[in-house]
Design a protein around this motif. Sequence first.
Motif, mmCIF file in Angstrom:
data_model
loop_
_atom_site.group_PDB
_atom_site.id
_atom_site.type_symbol
_atom_site.label_atom_id
_atom_site.label_comp_id
_atom_site.label_asym_id
_atom_site.label_seq_id
_atom_site.Cartn_x
_atom_site.Cartn_y
_atom_site.Cartn_z
ATOM 1 N N THR A 68 -0.701 -6.842 -4.531
ATOM 2 C CA THR A 68 0.680 -6.181 -4.003
ATOM 3 C C THR A 68 1.882 -6.717 -4.500
ATOM 4 O O THR A 68 2.820 -5.639 -4.656
ATOM 5 C CB THR A 68 0.497 -6.631 -2.269
ATOM 6 O OG1 THR A 68 -0.681 -6.490 -1.716
ATOM 7 C CG2 THR A 68 1.827 -6.251 -1.643
ATOM 8 N N GLN A 69 1.886 -7.448 -4.903
ATOM 9 C CA GLN A 69 3.090 -7.983 -6.074
ATOM 10 C C GLN A 69 3.009 -7.154 -7.284
ATOM 11 O O GLN A 69 4.163 -6.713 -7.294
ATOM 12 C CB GLN A 69 3.243 -9.258 -6.298
ATOM 13 C CG GLN A 69 3.290 -10.518 -5.138
ATOM 14 C CD GLN A 69 3.047 -11.843 -5.797
ATOM 15 O OE1 GLN A 69 2.375 -12.152 -6.542
ATOM 16 N NE2 GLN A 69 3.558 -12.793 -4.995
ATOM 17 N N LYS A 118 2.027 -4.040 -7.540
ATOM 18 C CA LYS A 118 2.241 -2.794 -7.164
ATOM 19 C C LYS A 118 3.630 -2.623 -6.893
ATOM 20 O O LYS A 118 4.461 -1.751 -7.146
ATOM 21 C CB LYS A 118 1.525 -2.428 -6.015
ATOM 22 C CG LYS A 118 1.825 -0.794 -5.567
ATOM 23 C CD LYS A 118 0.895 -0.548 -4.440
ATOM 24 C CE LYS A 118 0.867 1.005 -3.879
ATOM 25 N NZ LYS A 118 0.054 1.161 -2.975
ATOM 26 N N LYS A 119 4.316 -3.669 -6.101
ATOM 27 C CA LYS A 119 5.470 -3.529 -5.922
ATOM 28 C C LYS A 119 6.361 -3.746 -7.014
ATOM 29 O O LYS A 119 7.644 -3.203 -7.203
ATOM 30 C CB LYS A 119 6.084 -4.602 -4.860
ATOM 31 C CG LYS A 119 7.228 -4.657 -4.251
ATOM 32 C CD LYS A 119 7.649 -5.625 -3.050
ATOM 33 C CE LYS A 119 9.246 -5.640 -2.600
ATOM 34 N NZ LYS A 119 9.216 -6.374 -1.515
ATOM 35 N N HIS A 123 6.823 -0.429 -8.811
ATOM 36 C CA HIS A 123 7.556 0.198 -8.203
ATOM 37 C C HIS A 123 9.166 -0.234 -8.471
ATOM 38 O O HIS A 123 9.955 0.944 -8.948
ATOM 39 C CB HIS A 123 7.251 0.371 -6.774
ATOM 40 C CG HIS A 123 8.276 1.107 -5.778
ATOM 41 N ND1 HIS A 123 8.126 2.549 -5.916
ATOM 42 C CD2 HIS A 123 9.200 0.787 -5.043
ATOM 43 C CE1 HIS A 123 9.074 2.867 -5.000
ATOM 44 N NE2 HIS A 123 9.791 1.847 -4.713
ATOM 45 N N ALA A 164 10.023 -8.486 -6.877
ATOM 46 C CA ALA A 164 8.646 -8.284 -5.946
ATOM 47 C C ALA A 164 8.246 -9.818 -5.103
ATOM 48 O O ALA A 164 8.124 -9.683 -4.216
ATOM 49 C CB ALA A 164 7.586 -7.740 -6.715
ATOM 50 N N ASN A 200 10.435 -10.696 -2.632
ATOM 51 C CA ASN A 200 10.442 -9.701 -1.387
ATOM 52 C C ASN A 200 11.685 -8.966 -1.580
ATOM 53 O O ASN A 200 12.453 -8.398 -0.544
ATOM 54 C CB ASN A 200 10.324 -10.271 -0.107
ATOM 55 C CG ASN A 200 9.193 -9.699 0.654
ATOM 56 O OD1 ASN A 200 8.598 -8.660 -0.013
ATOM 57 N ND2 ASN A 200 8.832 -10.015 1.711
ATOM 58 N N GLY A 216 13.367 -5.586 -2.916
ATOM 59 C CA GLY A 216 12.934 -4.174 -3.128
ATOM 60 C C GLY A 216 13.888 -3.132 -3.304
ATOM 61 O O GLY A 216 15.336 -3.342 -2.937
#
Length: 92
Positions: A5-6, A8-9, A12, A56, A59, A61
């Motif tokens: 998840t990290q 992927k973020k 992004h 990321a 947290n 974004g």
Amino acid sequence: MNHATQSKKAAHIESALLNKLALMGQKAFAAAMNVPEYQVSRWKNGLFRQVSLMLAVLNYGIADDEMAELAKRLAGYLTKEKAEQCGNTFSA
């Protein structure tokens, strides 16, 4: 937050940052940061990825509405560029 998840973020965030850099222009960004333009090229190949992962993990974004605005501006830029290549004029 798990590693996948990290990652992927982070990807992004990195993409958003690089898109903003492209819209601003590397030369203008370098001038605003008061660094040589070659330094920005080096950052694109390492520092941006690291900073994106840091953001990321923390947290932090890029807001979706900000991404939508960026996409709109990019589409407008590409439309303008295409019109100029075809010899058409475009006014925004």
